[in-house]
Design a protein around this motif. Sequence first.
Motif, PDB file in Angstrom:
ATOM      1  N   TYR A  50      24.219  64.188 -44.074  1.00 28.90           N
ATOM      2  CA  TYR A  50      23.866  65.480 -44.653  1.00 28.90           C
ATOM      3  C   TYR A  50      24.211  65.535 -46.140  1.00 28.90           C
ATOM      4  O   TYR A  50      23.428  66.027 -46.956  1.00 28.90           O
ATOM      5  CB  TYR A  50      24.571  66.607 -43.890  1.00 28.90           C
ATOM      6  CG  TYR A  50      24.152  67.987 -44.328  1.00 28.90           C
ATOM      7  CD1 TYR A  50      22.806  68.354 -44.392  1.00 28.90           C
ATOM      8  CD2 TYR A  50      25.103  68.945 -44.671  1.00 28.90           C
ATOM      9  CE1 TYR A  50      22.422  69.627 -44.792  1.00 28.90           C
ATOM     10  CE2 TYR A  50      24.726  70.224 -45.068  1.00 28.90           C
ATOM     11  CZ  TYR A  50      23.390  70.555 -45.125  1.00 28.90           C
ATOM     12  OH  TYR A  50      23.009  71.820 -45.530  1.00 28.90           O
ATOM     13  N   SER A  51      25.351  64.977 -46.517  1.00 24.78           N
ATOM     14  CA  SER A  51      25.723  64.930 -47.934  1.00 24.78           C
ATOM     15  C   SER A  51      24.725  64.085 -48.717  1.00 24.78           C
ATOM     16  O   SER A  51      24.325  64.433 -49.833  1.00 24.78           O
ATOM     17  CB  SER A  51      27.131  64.364 -48.104  1.00 24.78           C
ATOM     18  OG  SER A  51      28.090  65.200 -47.499  1.00 24.78           O
ATOM     19  N   GLY A  52      24.316  62.957 -48.116  1.00 21.37           N
ATOM     20  CA  GLY A  52      23.341  62.103 -48.781  1.00 21.37           C
ATOM     21  C   GLY A  52      22.001  62.784 -48.946  1.00 21.37           C
ATOM     22  O   GLY A  52      21.320  62.626 -49.975  1.00 21.37           O
ATOM     23  N   GLU A  56      20.344  63.318 -52.576  1.00 19.40           N
ATOM     24  CA  GLU A  56      19.060  62.701 -52.895  1.00 19.40           C
ATOM     25  C   GLU A  56      18.008  63.734 -53.285  1.00 19.40           C
ATOM     26  O   GLU A  56      17.256  63.539 -54.241  1.00 19.40           O
ATOM     27  CB  GLU A  56      18.567  61.880 -51.702  1.00 19.40           C
ATOM     28  CG  GLU A  56      19.208  60.509 -51.571  1.00 19.40           C
ATOM     29  CD  GLU A  56      18.780  59.560 -52.682  1.00 19.40           C
ATOM     30  OE1 GLU A  56      17.711  59.789 -53.289  1.00 19.40           O
ATOM     31  OE2 GLU A  56      19.514  58.599 -52.950  1.00 19.40           O
ATOM     32  N   LEU A  57      17.932  64.834 -52.545  1.00 18.12           N
ATOM     33  CA  LEU A  57      16.897  65.827 -52.849  1.00 18.12           C
ATOM     34  C   LEU A  57      17.221  66.603 -54.125  1.00 18.12           C
ATOM     35  O   LEU A  57      16.309  67.085 -54.804  1.00 18.12           O
ATOM     36  CB  LEU A  57      16.706  66.768 -51.665  1.00 18.12           C
ATOM     37  CG  LEU A  57      16.201  66.098 -50.382  1.00 18.12           C
ATOM     38  CD1 LEU A  57      15.803  67.145 -49.352  1.00 18.12           C
ATOM     39  CD2 LEU A  57      15.035  65.153 -50.648  1.00 18.12           C
ATOM     40  N   SER A  58      18.498  66.697 -54.452  1.00 17.48           N
ATOM     41  CA  SER A  58      18.864  67.288 -55.739  1.00 17.48           C
ATOM     42  C   SER A  58      18.451  66.372 -56.886  1.00 17.48           C
ATOM     43  O   SER A  58      17.873  66.817 -57.888  1.00 17.48           O
ATOM     44  CB  SER A  58      20.368  67.546 -55.775  1.00 17.48           C
ATOM     45  OG  SER A  58      20.777  68.000 -57.060  1.00 17.48           O
ATOM     46  N   ILE A  63      16.277  70.404 -56.177  1.00 21.17           N
ATOM     47  CA  ILE A  63      16.497  71.536 -55.277  1.00 21.17           C
ATOM     48  C   ILE A  63      17.894  71.461 -54.671  1.00 21.17           C
ATOM     49  O   ILE A  63      18.534  70.405 -54.682  1.00 21.17           O
ATOM     50  CB  ILE A  63      15.454  71.585 -54.142  1.00 21.17           C
ATOM     51  CG1 ILE A  63      15.587  70.368 -53.223  1.00 21.17           C
ATOM     52  CG2 ILE A  63      14.036  71.685 -54.710  1.00 21.17           C
ATOM     53  CD1 ILE A  63      14.769  70.455 -51.946  1.00 21.17           C
ATOM     54  N   THR A  64      18.337  72.587 -54.137  1.00 22.71           N
ATOM     55  CA  THR A  64      19.618  72.650 -53.438  1.00 22.71           C
ATOM     56  C   THR A  64      19.349  72.911 -51.968  1.00 22.71           C
ATOM     57  O   THR A  64      18.792  73.959 -51.599  1.00 22.71           O
ATOM     58  CB  THR A  64      20.498  73.771 -54.007  1.00 22.71           C
ATOM     59  OG1 THR A  64      20.739  73.532 -55.396  1.00 22.71           O
ATOM     60  CG2 THR A  64      21.833  73.831 -53.274  1.00 22.71           C
ATOM     61  N   VAL A  65      19.700  71.970 -51.114  1.00 19.82           N
ATOM     62  CA  VAL A  65      19.511  72.125 -49.673  1.00 19.82           C
ATOM     63  C   VAL A  65      20.601  73.036 -49.127  1.00 19.82           C
ATOM     64  O   VAL A  65      21.782  72.807 -49.358  1.00 19.82           O
ATOM     65  CB  VAL A  65      19.560  70.751 -48.957  1.00 19.82           C
ATOM     66  CG1 VAL A  65      19.528  70.931 -47.439  1.00 19.82           C
ATOM     67  CG2 VAL A  65      18.402  69.874 -49.421  1.00 19.82           C
ATOM     68  N   GLU A  96      12.452  75.058 -56.970  1.00 17.09           N
ATOM     69  CA  GLU A  96      11.064  74.614 -56.848  1.00 17.09           C
ATOM     70  C   GLU A  96      11.032  73.097 -56.998  1.00 17.09           C
ATOM     71  O   GLU A  96      11.433  72.559 -58.035  1.00 17.09           O
ATOM     72  CB  GLU A  96      10.205  75.255 -57.933  1.00 17.09           C
ATOM     73  CG  GLU A  96       8.724  74.950 -57.832  1.00 17.09           C
ATOM     74  CD  GLU A  96       8.085  75.561 -56.600  1.00 17.09           C
ATOM     75  OE1 GLU A  96       7.077  74.989 -56.129  1.00 17.09           O
ATOM     76  OE2 GLU A  96       8.584  76.593 -56.112  1.00 17.09           O
ATOM     77  N   PRO A  97      10.580  72.357 -55.971  1.00 20.11           N
ATOM     78  CA  PRO A  97      10.589  70.892 -56.061  1.00 20.11           C
ATOM     79  C   PRO A  97       9.784  70.368 -57.249  1.00 20.11           C
ATOM     80  O   PRO A  97       8.649  70.802 -57.487  1.00 20.11           O
ATOM     81  CB  PRO A  97       9.962  70.457 -54.729  1.00 20.11           C
ATOM     82  CG  PRO A  97      10.193  71.612 -53.800  1.00 20.11           C
ATOM     83  CD  PRO A  97      10.084  72.823 -54.651  1.00 20.11           C
ATOM     84  N   LYS A  98      10.377  69.430 -57.962  1.00 21.92           N
ATOM     85  CA  LYS A  98       9.727  68.778 -59.112  1.00 21.92           C
ATOM     86  C   LYS A  98       9.971  67.276 -59.003  1.00 21.92           C
ATOM     87  O   LYS A  98      11.003  66.848 -58.485  1.00 21.92           O
ATOM     88  CB  LYS A  98      10.297  69.292 -60.441  1.00 21.92           C
ATOM     89  CG  LYS A  98      10.117  70.780 -60.677  1.00 21.92           C
ATOM     90  CD  LYS A  98      10.748  71.194 -61.993  1.00 21.92           C
ATOM     91  CE  LYS A  98      10.553  72.677 -62.278  1.00 21.92           C
ATOM     92  NZ  LYS A  98      11.241  73.523 -61.277  1.00 21.92           N
ATOM     93  N   GLY A  99       9.036  66.488 -59.505  1.00 22.68           N
ATOM     94  CA  GLY A  99       9.161  65.034 -59.462  1.00 22.68           C
ATOM     95  C   GLY A  99      10.047  64.518 -60.577  1.00 22.68           C
ATOM     96  O   GLY A  99       9.541  64.058 -61.609  1.00 22.68           O
ATOM     97  N   LEU A 100      11.357  64.551 -60.390  1.00 28.59           N
ATOM     98  CA  LEU A 100      12.292  64.162 -61.443  1.00 28.59           C
ATOM     99  C   LEU A 100      12.368  62.661 -61.640  1.00 28.59           C
ATOM    100  O   LEU A 100      12.931  62.203 -62.642  1.00 28.59           O
ATOM    101  CB  LEU A 100      13.687  64.717 -61.131  1.00 28.59           C
ATOM    102  CG  LEU A 100      13.778  66.249 -60.989  1.00 28.59           C
ATOM    103  CD1 LEU A 100      15.228  66.665 -60.741  1.00 28.59           C
ATOM    104  CD2 LEU A 100      13.225  66.944 -62.227  1.00 28.59           C
TER     105      LEU A 100
END
Length: 303
Positions: A50-52, A56-58, A63-65, A96-100
């Motif tokens: 869950y931490s991973g 990763e998504l941050s 974004i913040t899960v 808002e998801p962005k392709g970082l």
Amino acid sequence: MASPAEIHVIAGALRDGQGRVLIAQRPRGRHMAGRWEFPGGKLGFGEDSYSGLKRELSEELGITVREARPLIRLRYEYPDRHVMIEAWQVTAYEGEPKGLDSQALNWVRPDELPRHDMLEADRAIVTALRLPRLARVISCANELAALNGSAAQTLLWQAPPGDSLSSETVRAARTAGHRVFAFGSDLDAVRDAALSGCDGAVLPWQGQSLHVDRDGAFLIGVHCEHADAAHEAVEEGAHFLVVAPEAGPMAQEEVEALCETIGLPVFAGWYSDASRLERVQLAGAHGCALLSSRDPGRRQAGD
């Protein structure tokens, strides 16, 4: 020659307000560039899943899960690398998801995902996203009518002898949010499913080839009696499994051992009600399968 080391990957499935799922395109210079996948990446040493996922998504999407739950766990062997993927369903997030990472992003309806050039290892995740977690055998329109207003279910339609599914009935079920599969013998079930617009067919395991649609737009599920048959069905192209011995449901530890190695969505059954759903999910199953009370030919859990 030594086998490649296994890479432990965490992936997240996000939905928008329209029910679409977010996928990302691997950027130029990456392994398998141009292919589509679910966002995520490698777990760090000693990092919990869950931490991973949150990290990763941050890093990838900004974004913040806030909430997520396990979706499916699978292993896949590419020619040059082995991966173990934990996919999580993200149920709440901020931003808002962005392709970082310079990756292209696309919101896609689950049924349209098989049309995209997804990584092979992600195809079982696509299947899991398309299947409601409660599967139910039904055999007549009255049983379907009784489900009006209920949460989406995976319906295994076992037509009476000499009868067949009507496209109108299938369309009504799908409009209500359900998934519909013809449940029966090979040729009859596949034919009925194709003619009536079903999501696919569920067939008894008889050692047959199941490579009807390798991309998984038309899904082929298999009813297996035991773990050995389940592994054989996977090798022959099954997209998902209903593992339901005639003598009664598998023990919790048996379900867990099977799901640890199978790499596809598994419905454990047969049960007479949905009270075991959470328990089989904790064991790694996608969901549980309920047998219609109108079918006296099979034993139900608790009988």
